[in-house]
Design a protein around this motif. Structure first.
Motif, PDB file in Angstrom:
ATOM      1  N   ARG A 132       1.059  -1.912  -4.929  1.00 31.67           N
ATOM      2  CA  ARG A 132       0.200  -2.894  -5.504  1.00 31.67           C
ATOM      3  C   ARG A 132      -1.221  -2.495  -6.063  1.00 31.67           C
ATOM      4  O   ARG A 132      -1.803  -2.024  -5.101  1.00 31.67           O
ATOM      5  CB  ARG A 132       0.330  -4.233  -4.937  1.00 31.67           C
ATOM      6  CG  ARG A 132       1.645  -4.902  -4.653  1.00 31.67           C
ATOM      7  CD  ARG A 132       1.810  -6.154  -4.282  1.00 31.67           C
ATOM      8  NE  ARG A 132       1.147  -6.562  -3.284  1.00 31.67           N
ATOM      9  CZ  ARG A 132       1.920  -6.483  -1.942  1.00 31.67           C
ATOM     10  NH1 ARG A 132       3.021  -6.370  -1.998  1.00 31.67           N
ATOM     11  NH2 ARG A 132       1.005  -7.031  -1.005  1.00 31.67           N
ATOM     12  N   GLY A 133      -1.768  -2.847  -6.946  1.00 23.25           N
ATOM     13  CA  GLY A 133      -3.072  -2.815  -7.149  1.00 23.25           C
ATOM     14  C   GLY A 133      -3.744  -3.982  -6.701  1.00 23.25           C
ATOM     15  O   GLY A 133      -3.209  -4.986  -6.238  1.00 23.25           O
ATOM     16  N   GLU A 134      -4.825  -4.122  -7.172  1.00 24.33           N
ATOM     17  CA  GLU A 134      -5.742  -5.335  -6.897  1.00 24.33           C
ATOM     18  C   GLU A 134      -5.046  -6.571  -7.454  1.00 24.33           C
ATOM     19  O   GLU A 134      -5.164  -7.710  -6.834  1.00 24.33           O
ATOM     20  CB  GLU A 134      -7.201  -5.284  -7.429  1.00 24.33           C
ATOM     21  CG  GLU A 134      -7.957  -6.383  -7.114  1.00 24.33           C
ATOM     22  CD  GLU A 134      -9.313  -6.421  -7.342  1.00 24.33           C
ATOM     23  OE1 GLU A 134     -10.237  -7.567  -7.567  1.00 24.33           O
ATOM     24  OE2 GLU A 134      -9.778  -5.283  -7.864  1.00 24.33           O
ATOM     25  N   LEU A 135      -4.504  -6.474  -8.601  1.00 23.09           N
ATOM     26  CA  LEU A 135      -3.864  -7.660  -9.400  1.00 23.09           C
ATOM     27  C   LEU A 135      -2.418  -7.929  -9.238  1.00 23.09           C
ATOM     28  O   LEU A 135      -1.992  -9.145  -9.279  1.00 23.09           O
ATOM     29  CB  LEU A 135      -4.204  -7.666 -10.981  1.00 23.09           C
ATOM     30  CG  LEU A 135      -5.507  -7.430 -11.140  1.00 23.09           C
ATOM     31  CD1 LEU A 135      -5.589  -7.190 -12.780  1.00 23.09           C
ATOM     32  CD2 LEU A 135      -6.438  -8.787 -10.886  1.00 23.09           C
ATOM     33  N   SER A 136      -1.508  -6.972  -8.913  1.00 24.76           N
ATOM     34  CA  SER A 136      -0.341  -7.145  -8.926  1.00 24.76           C
ATOM     35  C   SER A 136       0.437  -5.732  -8.609  1.00 24.76           C
ATOM     36  O   SER A 136      -0.311  -4.745  -8.745  1.00 24.76           O
ATOM     37  CB  SER A 136       0.439  -7.643 -10.207  1.00 24.76           C
ATOM     38  OG  SER A 136       0.377  -6.906 -11.165  1.00 24.76           O
ATOM     39  N   THR A 192       0.834  -1.431  -0.040  1.00 23.79           N
ATOM     40  CA  THR A 192       0.048  -0.093   0.141  1.00 23.79           C
ATOM     41  C   THR A 192       0.922   1.398   0.014  1.00 23.79           C
ATOM     42  O   THR A 192       2.166   1.378   0.308  1.00 23.79           O
ATOM     43  CB  THR A 192      -1.156  -0.070   1.249  1.00 23.79           C
ATOM     44  OG1 THR A 192       0.039   0.074   2.554  1.00 23.79           O
ATOM     45  CG2 THR A 192      -1.661  -1.317   1.408  1.00 23.79           C
ATOM     46  N   ARG A 209       1.018  -8.891   2.009  1.00 15.87           N
ATOM     47  CA  ARG A 209       1.572  -7.750   2.786  1.00 15.87           C
ATOM     48  C   ARG A 209       2.856  -7.839   2.392  1.00 15.87           C
ATOM     49  O   ARG A 209       3.248  -7.307   1.090  1.00 15.87           O
ATOM     50  CB  ARG A 209       1.389  -8.276   4.370  1.00 15.87           C
ATOM     51  CG  ARG A 209      -0.170  -8.198   4.687  1.00 15.87           C
ATOM     52  CD  ARG A 209      -0.240  -8.429   6.156  1.00 15.87           C
ATOM     53  NE  ARG A 209       0.303  -7.322   7.135  1.00 15.87           N
ATOM     54  CZ  ARG A 209       0.408  -7.309   8.331  1.00 15.87           C
ATOM     55  NH1 ARG A 209       0.384  -8.222   9.109  1.00 15.87           N
ATOM     56  NH2 ARG A 209       0.973  -5.885   8.971  1.00 15.87           N
ATOM     57  N   TYR A 253       1.198  -4.801 -15.296  1.00 18.13           N
ATOM     58  CA  TYR A 253       0.156  -4.950 -14.217  1.00 18.13           C
ATOM     59  C   TYR A 253      -0.670  -6.093 -14.475  1.00 18.13           C
ATOM     60  O   TYR A 253      -1.465  -6.045 -15.478  1.00 18.13           O
ATOM     61  CB  TYR A 253      -0.688  -3.666 -14.385  1.00 18.13           C
ATOM     62  CG  TYR A 253      -1.648  -3.985 -13.133  1.00 18.13           C
ATOM     63  CD1 TYR A 253      -1.377  -3.902 -11.668  1.00 18.13           C
ATOM     64  CD2 TYR A 253      -3.120  -3.791 -13.484  1.00 18.13           C
ATOM     65  CE1 TYR A 253      -2.332  -3.905 -11.040  1.00 18.13           C
ATOM     66  CE2 TYR A 253      -4.029  -3.907 -12.675  1.00 18.13           C
ATOM     67  CZ  TYR A 253      -3.766  -3.893 -11.248  1.00 18.13           C
ATOM     68  OH  TYR A 253      -4.584  -3.988 -10.167  1.00 18.13           O
ATOM     69  N   GLY A 254      -0.880  -6.995 -13.731  1.00 13.97           N
ATOM     70  CA  GLY A 254      -1.623  -8.417 -13.790  1.00 13.97           C
ATOM     71  C   GLY A 254      -0.894  -9.124 -15.113  1.00 13.97           C
ATOM     72  O   GLY A 254       0.311  -9.276 -15.150  1.00 13.97           O
TER      73      GLY A 254
END
Length: 254
Positions: free
Chosen positions: A149-153, A116, A241, A202-203
């Motif tokens: 990171r975002g939701e995917l990577s 984060t 984390r 990303y992802g």
């Protein structure tokens, strides 16, 4: 700690740089400090290797890669590669059986890089960030994009396509895989510390994006252009984390 000549990291370093692998004696002080924080939890975690990257944009601070593993309470077998293979999602406790935690370490302790942005922004507010020249700005771009990171990577800034696998028969394969090049610095204006154009994974999506870097350390991403979709990464990574770990179905390209 592992014997010095037995140190093998399960993953490459998160960002490019002159990393230093600590020997057992030098790693002892740092790992003792980390153990005092209680962050790694239940005592079944062992620290196998530590490498450090001095960060010019954070004077007096280093980026730490702390490789950990744990032994099964039932089998007492080593879960690292070469030992008993196990789905990381079935690991005991909060973290996978093996992987690499990332922290900042400096004069007043550790900053946990948990994927984060608040820990990084708080660190910048407390300790400052030096974005006074292009090498520092580019290094900070790589650091920030990987550890937020975002939701995917992560938003992984790339230099080349060596870790990418493009879909067979997709648009990227009509003639040749798309060119992937290192970040390019652009002219900055006003209150910005710098601007960059970079290839980012990303992802499963490879795209080219523009970044605006503020003197405070905030980074805005805009003007992104899709390059290819359905792109794989070798090895593929999982994150919980502060830890990253290789996913079970992923193997480094020969």
């Amino acid at each position: 700690m592992s014997k010095d000549d037995d140190v093998v990291f399960v993953l490459e370093a998160p960002i490019v740089g002159d990393w230093v692998t600590l020997d057992r004696n030098h790693a002892g002080v740092l790992t003792a400090r980390l153990a005092e924080t209680g962050f790694l939890g239940d005592g079944l975690i062992q620290i196998d290797a530590v490498r450090l990257l001095p960060l010019d944009f954070y004077s007096g601070w280093v980026l730490c890669d702390v490789q950990t593993s744990r032994k099964s309470a039932v089998t007492d077998e080593d879960p690292r590669p070469g030992g008993r293979e196990k789905d990381p999602n079935q690991a005991l406790g909060r973290f996978p059986d093996y992987g690499i935690h990332s922290f900042l370490y400096g004069p007043d302790g550790f900053t946990a890089l948990d994927g984060t942005s608040p820990p990084i922004h708080e660190h910048n507010q407390c300790h400052g960030v030096d974005l006074s020249d292009e090498p520092r700005r580019e290094a900070y771009l790589r650091f920030f994009c990987f550890f937020v990171r975002g939701e995917l990577s992560p938003f992984e800034v790339l230099d080349d396509a060596r870790r990418l696998v493009f879909p067979v028969g997709g648009e990227a394969n009509v003639n040749a895989p798309p060119a992937v090049t290192p970040p390019a610095s652009l002219a900055a204006t006003g209150e910005l510390a710098g601007r960059f154009r970079a290839h980012v994974l990303y992802g499963r999506t490879l795209f080219e994006a523009s970044f605006e870097m503020h003197r405070s350390g905030f980074i805005d991403m805009n003007d992104d252009k899709l390059i290819a979709d359905g792109v794989g990464r070798v090895p593929d990574l999982g994150f919980i984390r502060t830890i990253r770990y290789p996913l079970a179905a992923s193997n480094p390209r020969e």
